[in-house]
Design a protein around this motif. Structure first.
Motif, short mmCIF file in Angstrom:
data_model
loop_
_atom_site.label_atom_id
_atom_site.label_comp_id
_atom_site.label_asym_id
_atom_site.label_seq_id
_atom_site.Cartn_x
_atom_site.Cartn_y
_atom_site.Cartn_z
N SER A 45 -18.47 -5.94 9.15
CA SER A 45 -17.88 -5.88 10.49
C SER A 45 -18.78 -6.57 11.51
CB SER A 45 -17.66 -4.42 10.85
OG SER A 45 -17.21 -4.31 12.17
N LEU A 49 -18.61 -10.67 13.67
CA LEU A 49 -18.82 -10.89 15.11
C LEU A 49 -20.03 -11.78 15.36
CD1 LEU A 49 -18.05 -7.41 16.67
CD2 LEU A 49 -16.57 -9.40 16.45
N ALA B 41 -11.29 -12.65 14.76
CA ALA B 41 -12.55 -12.15 14.21
C ALA B 41 -12.79 -10.71 14.66
CB ALA B 41 -13.70 -13.05 14.63
N GLU B 42 -12.55 -10.46 15.94
CA GLU B 42 -12.74 -9.10 16.46
C GLU B 42 -11.78 -8.11 15.81
OE1 GLU B 42 -12.45 -9.70 20.67
OE2 GLU B 42 -14.57 -10.28 20.85
N ARG B 43 -10.56 -8.59 15.53
CA ARG B 43 -9.56 -7.72 14.91
C ARG B 43 -10.02 -7.30 13.51
NH1 ARG B 43 -5.26 -10.79 16.43
NH2 ARG B 43 -5.23 -11.80 14.42
N LEU B 44 -10.48 -8.27 12.71
CA LEU B 44 -10.92 -7.91 11.36
C LEU B 44 -12.13 -7.00 11.42
CD1 LEU B 44 -10.63 -8.22 8.30
CD2 LEU B 44 -12.21 -10.12 8.41
N SER B 45 -13.06 -7.36 12.29
CA SER B 45 -14.29 -6.57 12.43
C SER B 45 -13.96 -5.12 12.75
CB SER B 45 -15.15 -7.19 13.53
OG SER B 45 -16.26 -6.39 13.77
N ALA B 46 -13.03 -4.91 13.68
CA ALA B 46 -12.67 -3.54 14.10
C ALA B 46 -11.90 -2.83 13.00
CB ALA B 46 -11.84 -3.61 15.37
N LEU B 47 -11.01 -3.54 12.32
CA LEU B 47 -10.18 -2.90 11.29
C LEU B 47 -11.02 -2.38 10.12
CD1 LEU B 47 -6.97 -5.08 11.14
CD2 LEU B 47 -7.09 -2.61 11.43
N ILE B 48 -12.08 -3.13 9.78
CA ILE B 48 -12.91 -2.70 8.66
C ILE B 48 -13.57 -1.36 8.99
CG2 ILE B 48 -15.05 -3.24 7.42
CD1 ILE B 48 -14.09 -6.23 7.65
N LEU B 49 -14.00 -1.21 10.24
CA LEU B 49 -14.59 0.07 10.66
C LEU B 49 -13.51 1.16 10.77
CD1 LEU B 49 -17.18 -0.97 13.38
CD2 LEU B 49 -17.53 -0.51 10.95
N ASP B 50 -12.37 0.77 11.30
CA ASP B 50 -11.24 1.69 11.45
C ASP B 50 -10.86 2.33 10.13
OD1 ASP B 50 -10.56 1.69 14.08
OD2 ASP B 50 -8.47 1.14 13.72
N VAL B 51 -10.77 1.47 9.12
CA VAL B 51 -10.38 1.95 7.80
C VAL B 51 -11.38 2.99 7.30
CG1 VAL B 51 -10.58 1.12 5.41
CG2 VAL B 51 -8.90 0.12 6.92
N LYS B 52 -12.67 2.73 7.54
CA LYS B 52 -13.69 3.68 7.12
C LYS B 52 -13.59 4.98 7.92
CE LYS B 52 -16.52 3.08 4.01
NZ LYS B 52 -16.07 3.31 2.60
N ASN B 53 -13.25 4.87 9.20
CA ASN B 53 -13.24 6.05 10.04
C ASN B 53 -11.98 6.90 9.90
OD1 ASN B 53 -15.75 5.47 11.11
ND2 ASN B 53 -14.91 4.18 12.73
N LYS B 54 -10.86 6.24 9.70
CA LYS B 54 -9.59 6.98 9.76
C LYS B 54 -9.06 7.42 8.40
CE LYS B 54 -7.83 4.89 14.03
NZ LYS B 54 -6.90 3.87 14.48
N VAL B 55 -9.45 6.70 7.35
CA VAL B 55 -8.81 6.98 6.06
C VAL B 55 -9.63 7.97 5.24
CG1 VAL B 55 -7.98 5.94 3.92
CG2 VAL B 55 -7.69 4.74 6.08
#
Lengths: 208, 208
Positions: A45, A49, B41-55
């Motif tokens: 991630s 960036l 780039a920001e979208r992918l960067s955020a989604l990778i963290l999102d997946v770890k946090n939400k799933v």
């Protein structure tokens, strides 16, 4: 699909935008990060960036670099009068892997066009760094050799011809323009070689 | 490699860790983000963290989900007494794509093992959710059918046999254990089918 958490679905869609990644690979990649450590997810991630923030174009050759001019352009060991014109930054990486001149490789510098002339994708000469190339050559003092190393396909050939004409039109007599050798790739199977490759291999045959 | 900015090199190394991604694909992916918009780039960067946090894992079936129990386990339209045992969450996605029972697909629920028994990778039965599976079956009141849907390869077969024995040992008479049909895949070319597949196709032949 109810079996997929929405955020995973979104990540898969992001991965699918990458070159050469289909829906199944994208899903496997997304699930990899579900299973991977938090550190590895955070690392990717942050790096995505970082790349956007730190990497820019070299002011001389337009290759990607963290510092401009790039390490190749500012290398005093390289022949600044041997200029290879390539389509993309990845081509620089490929040629750089071949090694420097002392090791029998390429010891010159590069100029990255940023693509090829492609009417289908509405890319014209003005979208590439061709005028920058001409200006760069005009600024060179000594005799120079320009190796046009666009890809050996239709668009690459057309771009090479266009650049050749542009340089010729400026009657730069001290400029020698060359192209990469065409022929059979190492490890090729003659049986499967295409017509054009075989023709070029015969035309360009060398004495033993 | 001097031609590659260090941060790009690092991103390539991160991408290389993804399943099915070699050095060349990883480089192409990294360069894609150099060229892509900052937003993407920001979208992918955020989604990778999102997946770890939400799933997280579903408390019932161990599939990945944003809310536990997952949408499949909490779906009243599904047959809770038809339980399909799969190796990985991606297998759930594959079977879920087949559709629900009314559409001629699978209308039951899942149990995700989290892998297969594999001495080579030092994965034993205790590393999988087999005891959780037994407990889940024991907690079921009615007659149930367990479809063991591990992959049709050596490790998948061994895992299936192990689970079969585990369930049998507990003499659960109201439990019916089944496996997926084996035979020729749709669109297969008989000429290229392997020995085992052909044998299974003959053994399991059905009357027209």
């Amino acid at each position: 699909m109810s079996a997929l958490p929405q955020v995973v679905q979104k990540l898969i869609e992001e991965f699918e935008k990458l070159p050469g990644v289909g829906p199944k690979s994208a899903a496997r990649m997304a699930y990899h990060y579900l299973r991977a450590s938090r550190e590895s997810a955070e690392r990717l991630s942050a790096l995505i960036l970082d790349v956007k923030n730190k990497v820019k174009s070299c002011e001389i050759c337009y290759n990607f670099t963290e510092n401009s001019p790039c390490s190749i352009c500012s290398d005093p060991g390289r022949n600044q009068n041997l200029l290879m014109v390539v389509e993309e930054p990845l081509d620089v990486v490929a040629f750089d892997r071949v090694g420097i001149k002392e090791e029998g490789g390429f010891g010159g510098v590069f100029h990255v066009l940023g693509g090829v002339i492609s009417p289908v994708n509405s890319v014209g000469p003005e979208d590439l760094r061709i005028s920058e190339l001409i200006k760069r050559i005009e600024g060179m003092q000594d005799c120079v050799e320009i190796i046009i190393a666009t890809n050996p396909n239709l668009e690459g050939e057309a771009t090479a011809m266009y650049i050749y004409e542009e340089i010729k039109n400026r009657v730069l007599e001290r400029v020698k323009i060359t192209r990469l050798a065409r022929g059979l790739p190492t490890g090729a199977d003659l049986e499967y070689a295409d017509y054009t490759t075989l023709r070029r291999a015969i035309e360009g045959r060398t004495e033993l």
